[in-house]
Design an enzyme around this catalytic site. Structure first.
Site, mmCIF file in Angstrom:
data_model
loop_
_atom_site.group_PDB
_atom_site.id
_atom_site.type_symbol
_atom_site.label_atom_id
_atom_site.label_comp_id
_atom_site.label_asym_id
_atom_site.label_seq_id
_atom_site.Cartn_x
_atom_site.Cartn_y
_atom_site.Cartn_z
ATOM 1 N N LEU A 39 69.758 20.391 83.430
ATOM 2 C CA LEU A 39 70.516 19.391 84.219
ATOM 3 C C LEU A 39 72.079 19.468 84.162
ATOM 4 O O LEU A 39 72.727 18.571 84.615
ATOM 5 C CB LEU A 39 69.696 17.931 83.858
ATOM 6 C CG LEU A 39 68.252 17.858 83.743
ATOM 7 C CD1 LEU A 39 68.779 15.765 83.539
ATOM 8 C CD2 LEU A 39 68.326 17.132 85.615
ATOM 9 N N HIS A 47 65.783 23.426 94.041
ATOM 10 C CA HIS A 47 65.772 22.243 94.062
ATOM 11 C C HIS A 47 64.736 21.757 94.613
ATOM 12 O O HIS A 47 64.492 22.004 95.485
ATOM 13 C CB HIS A 47 66.937 22.158 94.659
ATOM 14 C CG HIS A 47 67.668 20.749 94.991
ATOM 15 N ND1 HIS A 47 68.409 20.037 94.144
ATOM 16 C CD2 HIS A 47 67.423 20.233 96.126
ATOM 17 C CE1 HIS A 47 68.905 18.440 94.576
ATOM 18 N NE2 HIS A 47 68.083 19.066 95.987
HETATM 19 C C1 GRF Z 1 61.741 19.964 89.419
HETATM 20 O O1 GRF Z 1 61.508 19.202 90.502
HETATM 21 C C2 GRF Z 1 62.656 21.006 89.430
HETATM 22 O O2 GRF Z 1 63.070 21.050 91.300
HETATM 23 C C3 GRF Z 1 63.769 19.762 89.484
HETATM 24 O O3 GRF Z 1 63.778 19.429 88.539
HETATM 25 C C4 GRF Z 1 61.718 19.322 88.334
HETATM 26 C C5 GRF Z 1 61.726 19.690 86.807
HETATM 27 O O4 GRF Z 1 60.634 19.547 86.800
HETATM 28 N N1 GRF Z 1 65.004 20.551 89.915
HETATM 29 P P1 GRF Z 1 59.668 19.969 85.135
HETATM 30 O O5 GRF Z 1 60.223 20.316 84.128
HETATM 31 O O6 GRF Z 1 59.930 22.115 85.970
HETATM 32 O O7 GRF Z 1 58.088 20.011 85.286
#
Ligand code: GRF
Length: 192
Positions: free
Chosen positions: A87, A106
């Site tokens: 993030l 994304h």
């Molecule tokens: C996913 O939807 C990814 O695309 C996004 O954040 C989410 C992360 O999920 N940017 P995880 O931590 O991989 O379960």
């Protein structure tokens, strides 16, 4: 050719990290060498431990006020950075150091529903509120702006009338798990 090593950057649960780690577990040419997280409680750290992959938790000073992460990545001989639910915006020194070697996923069809604040459930809620008939995933190269690097791959899924934001999120996540490892592999192999 020696194997290419990737570092996965993740802030949360790490389900994408898990699908990537599993996919490359017995791969001779691509290896997950390091997991980086900005969140000491991230599920991805337990996963790293279970899988015997080294991990490091970073804080803002380390990431933005020093360039020590470059030393760390070099120490681990990392060739590519894979963002999987990470993030924080990447600092420009890191993007220059790994130019065209950083991928992100994304959970929407960019350029729609991208940019600052557009992550996780915020994305699916916005898609839902706009009564979209489809959503999907975008895998792209990373530059200095959120969600704006060159698009490498997209796939979509239909949204049914009765789908909630959570349902949309589940459909999108299934696409992420299915495609991201394969697109990483194709990109790295095509880059050699
Ligand atoms: C996913 O939807 C990814 O695309 C996004 O954040 C989410 C992360 O999920 N940017 P995880 O931590 O991989 O379960």
């Amino acid at each position: 050719m020696s194997s290419q090593r990737i570092a996965i950057f993740a802030s949360g649960k790490g389900s994408n990290a898990e699908s990537i780690i599993n996919y490359f577990e017995n791969n001779d040419s691509i290896e997950v060498g390091l997991i980086i997280s900005n969140n000491s409680k991230a599920g991805v750290l337990n996963l790293a431990e279970r899988k015997g992959i080294d991990s490091k938790v970073i804080d803002k000073d380390f990431f933005y006020k020093s360039e020590k992460i470059v030393q760390l990545l070099n120490y681990y001989k990392i060739d590519y950075i894979i963002l999987a639910g990470f993030l924080w915006l990447l600092p420009s020194y890191l993007i220059s150091e790994f130019e065209n070697h950083i991928l992100n996923i994304h959970p929407a069809l960019l350029p729609k529903y991208g940019g600052k604040g557009m992550f996780g459930q915020h994305v699916h809620r916005a898609v839902y509120d706009n009564n979209e008939e489809e959503s999907g995933i975008t895998i792209h190269l990373v530059n200095e702006n959120y969600d704006e690097g060159k698009i490498l791959f997209q796939d979509s899924c239909a949204i049914e009338e009765e789908d909630t934001p959570d349902d949309i999120g589940e459909k999108v996540l299934r696409l992420e798990h299915f495609h991201y490892p394969r697109i990483i592999e194709d990109f790295i192999n095509g880059h050699q």
